[in-house]
Design a protein around this motif. Structure first.
Motif, PDB file in Angstrom:
ATOM      1  N   LEU A  80     -42.703  21.147   8.817  1.00 46.87           N
ATOM      2  CA  LEU A  80     -42.045  20.650   9.754  1.00 46.87           C
ATOM      3  C   LEU A  80     -41.297  19.481   9.113  1.00 46.87           C
ATOM      4  CD1 LEU A  80     -41.031  19.738  12.509  1.00 46.87           C
ATOM      5  CD2 LEU A  80     -43.329  18.387  12.794  1.00 46.87           C
ATOM      6  N   ALA A  81     -41.840  18.795   7.914  1.00 45.35           N
ATOM      7  CA  ALA A  81     -41.073  17.881   7.032  1.00 45.35           C
ATOM      8  C   ALA A  81     -39.845  18.573   6.210  1.00 45.35           C
ATOM      9  CB  ALA A  81     -41.983  17.265   5.920  1.00 45.35           C
ATOM     10  N   ARG A  82     -39.958  19.723   5.993  1.00 47.84           N
ATOM     11  CA  ARG A  82     -38.710  20.480   5.101  1.00 47.84           C
ATOM     12  C   ARG A  82     -37.920  20.759   6.332  1.00 47.84           C
ATOM     13  NH1 ARG A  82     -39.792  26.155   4.739  1.00 47.84           N
ATOM     14  NH2 ARG A  82     -38.593  26.096   6.551  1.00 47.84           N
ATOM     15  N   LYS A  83     -38.081  21.134   7.691  1.00 46.28           N
ATOM     16  CA  LYS A  83     -37.201  21.269   8.437  1.00 46.28           C
ATOM     17  C   LYS A  83     -36.570  20.048   9.004  1.00 46.28           C
ATOM     18  CE  LYS A  83     -40.007  25.201  10.608  1.00 46.28           C
ATOM     19  NZ  LYS A  83     -38.807  26.185  10.419  1.00 46.28           N
ATOM     20  N   LEU A  84     -37.259  18.851   9.037  1.00 42.81           N
ATOM     21  CA  LEU A  84     -36.436  17.633   9.435  1.00 42.81           C
ATOM     22  C   LEU A  84     -35.677  17.118   8.209  1.00 42.81           C
ATOM     23  CD1 LEU A  84     -36.291  15.397  11.118  1.00 42.81           C
ATOM     24  CD2 LEU A  84     -38.455  14.241  10.262  1.00 42.81           C
ATOM     25  N   SER A  85     -35.966  17.517   7.096  1.00 41.89           N
ATOM     26  CA  SER A  85     -35.086  17.043   5.931  1.00 41.89           C
ATOM     27  C   SER A  85     -33.947  17.599   6.233  1.00 41.89           C
ATOM     28  CB  SER A  85     -35.770  17.220   4.476  1.00 41.89           C
ATOM     29  OG  SER A  85     -34.947  17.147   3.568  1.00 41.89           O
ATOM     30  N   ALA A  86     -33.741  19.394   6.495  1.00 34.77           N
ATOM     31  CA  ALA A  86     -32.519  19.825   6.659  1.00 34.77           C
ATOM     32  C   ALA A  86     -31.667  19.096   7.824  1.00 34.77           C
ATOM     33  CB  ALA A  86     -33.063  21.248   6.844  1.00 34.77           C
ATOM     34  N   VAL A  87     -32.430  18.994   8.858  1.00 40.21           N
ATOM     35  CA  VAL A  87     -31.774  18.439   9.936  1.00 40.21           C
ATOM     36  C   VAL A  87     -30.948  17.175   9.673  1.00 40.21           C
ATOM     37  CG1 VAL A  87     -31.916  17.534  12.522  1.00 40.21           C
ATOM     38  CG2 VAL A  87     -33.084  19.500  11.600  1.00 40.21           C
ATOM     39  N   LYS A  88     -31.566  16.338   8.922  1.00 36.24           N
ATOM     40  CA  LYS A  88     -31.168  14.932   8.569  1.00 36.24           C
ATOM     41  C   LYS A  88     -30.069  15.063   7.657  1.00 36.24           C
ATOM     42  CE  LYS A  88     -35.206  11.962   9.180  1.00 36.24           C
ATOM     43  NZ  LYS A  88     -36.329  11.092   8.569  1.00 36.24           N
ATOM     44  N   GLY A  89     -30.290  16.076   6.591  1.00 35.45           N
ATOM     45  CA  GLY A  89     -28.698  16.305   5.898  1.00 35.45           C
ATOM     46  C   GLY A  89     -27.985  16.916   6.623  1.00 35.45           C
ATOM     47  N   PHE A  90     -27.994  17.483   7.543  1.00 30.70           N
ATOM     48  CA  PHE A  90     -26.834  18.197   8.390  1.00 30.70           C
ATOM     49  C   PHE A  90     -26.416  16.712   9.073  1.00 30.70           C
ATOM     50  CE2 PHE A  90     -25.434  20.541  12.575  1.00 30.70           C
ATOM     51  CZ  PHE A  90     -24.453  20.601  12.055  1.00 30.70           C
ATOM     52  N   TYR A  91     -27.016  16.068   9.636  1.00 31.27           N
ATOM     53  CA  TYR A  91     -26.651  14.931  10.384  1.00 31.27           C
ATOM     54  C   TYR A  91     -25.776  13.922   9.667  1.00 31.27           C
ATOM     55  CZ  TYR A  91     -27.621  16.229  15.275  1.00 31.27           C
ATOM     56  OH  TYR A  91     -27.603  16.885  16.405  1.00 31.27           O
ATOM     57  N   ARG A  92     -26.412  13.968   8.578  1.00 27.07           N
ATOM     58  CA  ARG A  92     -25.635  12.867   7.393  1.00 27.07           C
ATOM     59  C   ARG A  92     -24.217  13.316   7.313  1.00 27.07           C
ATOM     60  NH1 ARG A  92     -30.631  13.018   4.421  1.00 27.07           N
ATOM     61  NH2 ARG A  92     -31.593  11.225   4.763  1.00 27.07           N
ATOM     62  N   TYR A  93     -23.910  14.741   6.992  1.00 27.69           N
ATOM     63  CA  TYR A  93     -22.684  15.425   6.773  1.00 27.69           C
ATOM     64  C   TYR A  93     -21.736  15.201   8.050  1.00 27.69           C
ATOM     65  CZ  TYR A  93     -19.345  19.336   7.005  1.00 27.69           C
ATOM     66  OH  TYR A  93     -18.333  20.300   7.135  1.00 27.69           O
ATOM     67  N   LEU A  94     -22.251  15.460   9.409  1.00 28.31           N
ATOM     68  CA  LEU A  94     -21.870  15.220  10.621  1.00 28.31           C
ATOM     69  C   LEU A  94     -21.269  13.829  10.715  1.00 28.31           C
ATOM     70  CD1 LEU A  94     -23.762  17.117  13.084  1.00 28.31           C
ATOM     71  CD2 LEU A  94     -21.675  17.939  12.160  1.00 28.31           C
ATOM     72  N   ALA A  95     -21.948  12.819  10.389  1.00 34.32           N
ATOM     73  CA  ALA A  95     -21.707  11.297  10.332  1.00 34.32           C
ATOM     74  C   ALA A  95     -20.407  11.165   9.709  1.00 34.32           C
ATOM     75  CB  ALA A  95     -22.819  10.639   9.989  1.00 34.32           C
ATOM     76  N   GLU A  96     -20.442  11.656   8.246  1.00 33.07           N
ATOM     77  CA  GLU A  96     -19.365  11.561   7.435  1.00 33.07           C
ATOM     78  C   GLU A  96     -17.931  12.168   8.138  1.00 33.07           C
ATOM     79  OE1 GLU A  96     -18.133  12.654   3.027  1.00 33.07           O
ATOM     80  OE2 GLU A  96     -20.286  12.415   3.318  1.00 33.07           O
ATOM     81  N   LYS A  97     -18.203  13.301   8.455  1.00 35.25           N
ATOM     82  CA  LYS A  97     -16.969  14.014   8.994  1.00 35.25           C
ATOM     83  C   LYS A  97     -16.516  13.691  10.449  1.00 35.25           C
ATOM     84  CE  LYS A  97     -16.683  16.749   5.172  1.00 35.25           C
ATOM     85  NZ  LYS A  97     -15.411  16.736   4.360  1.00 35.25           N
ATOM     86  N   GLU A  98     -17.384  13.602  11.096  1.00 37.33           N
ATOM     87  CA  GLU A  98     -16.823  13.154  12.690  1.00 37.33           C
ATOM     88  C   GLU A  98     -16.951  11.810  13.027  1.00 37.33           C
ATOM     89  OE1 GLU A  98     -15.774  15.583  14.193  1.00 37.33           O
ATOM     90  OE2 GLU A  98     -16.191  17.131  12.873  1.00 37.33           O
ATOM     91  N   GLY A  99     -17.644  10.849  12.078  1.00 41.57           N
ATOM     92  CA  GLY A  99     -17.621   9.532  12.470  1.00 41.57           C
ATOM     93  C   GLY A  99     -18.885   9.199  13.502  1.00 41.57           C
ATOM     94  N   CYS A 100     -19.778  10.049  13.596  1.00 41.21           N
ATOM     95  CA  CYS A 100     -20.909   9.821  14.688  1.00 41.21           C
ATOM     96  C   CYS A 100     -21.958   8.814  14.058  1.00 41.21           C
ATOM     97  CB  CYS A 100     -21.259  11.093  15.220  1.00 41.21           C
ATOM     98  SG  CYS A 100     -22.296  11.969  13.885  1.00 41.21           S
ATOM     99  N   ASP A 101     -22.849   8.397  14.980  1.00 43.32           N
ATOM    100  CA  ASP A 101     -23.951   7.407  14.534  1.00 43.32           C
ATOM    101  C   ASP A 101     -25.032   8.403  14.378  1.00 43.32           C
ATOM    102  OD1 ASP A 101     -25.995   5.645  14.066  1.00 43.32           O
ATOM    103  OD2 ASP A 101     -25.743   4.453  15.978  1.00 43.32           O
ATOM    104  N   PRO A 102     -25.735   8.584  13.259  1.00 42.49           N
ATOM    105  CA  PRO A 102     -26.914   9.587  13.242  1.00 42.49           C
ATOM    106  C   PRO A 102     -28.088   9.062  13.233  1.00 42.49           C
ATOM    107  CG  PRO A 102     -25.929   8.975  10.938  1.00 42.49           C
ATOM    108  CD  PRO A 102     -25.095   8.444  11.980  1.00 42.49           C
ATOM    109  N   THR A 103     -28.172   7.671  13.766  1.00 41.64           N
ATOM    110  CA  THR A 103     -29.569   6.905  13.653  1.00 41.64           C
ATOM    111  C   THR A 103     -30.761   7.538  14.475  1.00 41.64           C
ATOM    112  OG1 THR A 103     -28.162   4.801  13.740  1.00 41.64           O
ATOM    113  CG2 THR A 103     -30.495   4.779  14.277  1.00 41.64           C
ATOM    114  N   ALA A 104     -30.445   8.249  15.499  1.00 45.10           N
ATOM    115  CA  ALA A 104     -31.515   8.816  16.304  1.00 45.10           C
ATOM    116  C   ALA A 104     -32.070   9.887  15.620  1.00 45.10           C
ATOM    117  CB  ALA A 104     -30.972   9.431  17.644  1.00 45.10           C
ATOM    118  N   VAL A 105     -31.357  10.848  14.793  1.00 47.84           N
ATOM    119  CA  VAL A 105     -31.922  11.763  14.017  1.00 47.84           C
ATOM    120  C   VAL A 105     -32.513  11.106  12.831  1.00 47.84           C
ATOM    121  CG1 VAL A 105     -31.398  13.670  12.423  1.00 47.84           C
ATOM    122  CG2 VAL A 105     -30.297  13.342  14.699  1.00 47.84           C
TER     123      VAL A 105
END
Length: 304
Positions: A80-105
């Protein structure tokens, strides 16, 4: 069904990870599976096709729901820690590309788990494994090949992907090798004489011509050697010698680090030799050494 926009964003992130971060194909495949699983859950959880807009509005409650669902699927803390790490990495990318706030993730806490300690072989067992590999094939060049690869793993602390990634431009192998490791990180490792001799012997017997851009280590049909071939031959030797199931090709790298540490090697130097990005990763070997000392203490101390 995952919306096309979300799937495209995922594919773009995976491509970025591979091109810019040097992530291996194996890791890319794991990331893809983890994120597809996550997006599928969120689509069903939200009851709608999850395009980019709702994807960027995921809440803390949504993340808790996903993690609870994973737990209900008997997913362990490490996975689960590995999966969460992947999700966080994806959302950091989305925050950079789309300007969203990834705090919840990003605020989602990774589950705690006890890290598995490396399982090195004893020095004599490592040498026995290398010597016995030479006897596994009736084809001399294949025997020499397998022995050369495993000698590099133990003698230089290489990952199997790094050993199999060596090309003609790396020969003749001298006292040092320049290795491109995880994340395209470059390091220089010393090469002991037995490893140089093992590779030289293999190249003299190898029936295939090695060009500057072609791999040194070849399969029987001439293509790049598959790691599974080395894993199989090590498994066969492991059974013959009565070694534990943890005696794998990667255990030779662990053995390299542990034996250096036991001989008084500096932890920072070992970190550089292994190509670890963080010293905390290398510090696992100090835990191995401490565990071994405590085992001796508990077995030998008259008051234990």
């Amino acid at each position: 069904m995952i919306a096309p926009a979300a799937r495209d964003a995922l594919q773009n992130w995976l491509a970025t990870q591979k091109a810019l971060q040097g992530v291996s194909d194996h890791t890319i495949s794991a990331y893809s599976g983890d994120l597809t699983e996550f997006l599928t859950f969120m689509t069903e959880h939200k009851g709608q096709s999850l395009g980019l807009a709702p994807l960027l509005r995921i809440t803390v409650q949504d993340m808790r729901g996903w993690m609870a669902f994973m737990r209900g699927q008997d997913i362990g803390s490490r996975s689960l820690a590995r999966k969460l790490s992947a999700v966080k990495g994806f959302y950091r990318y989305l925050a950079e590309k789309e300007g969203c706030d990834p705090t919840a993730v990003l605020s989602a806490r990774s589950p705690k788990f006890q890290r598995k300690l490396p399982r090195p072989l004893a020095p004599d067992a490592a040498q026995d494994l290398i010597d016995t590999i030479d006897l596994q094939s009736q084809t001399p060049w294949v025997s020499a090949r397998d022995q050369a690869v495993v000698t590099l793993l133990y003698g230089c602390g290489l990952r199997i992907s790094e050993a199999l990634g060596l090309c003609g431009r790396d020969i003749p192998i001298g006292p040092t090798l320049r290795i491109i490791g995880k994340g395209r990180k470059e390091r220089v490792v010393p090469v002991i004489a037995p490893a140089r001799e093992a590779v030289k012997k293999y190249l003299e017997l190898c029936p295939y011509r090695v060009e500057p851009e072609t791999p040194i280590f070849r399969g029987v049909r001439g293509g790049a050697l598959n790691p599974r071939a080395i894993q199989r031959v090590v498994a066969a030797v492991r059974m013959q010698l009565g070694l534990p199931a943890t005696a794998t090709p990667h255990a030779m790298r662990h053995s390299f680090a542990t034996h250096l540490l036991n001989a008084g090697g500096d932890l920072r130097a070992i970190q550089e030799l292994l190509g670890h990005a963080s010293l905390s990763t290398t510090q696992a070997y100090t835990a191995v050494d401490t565990a071994r000392l405590m085992e001796v203490y508990n077995r030998a101390h008259p008051k234990a």
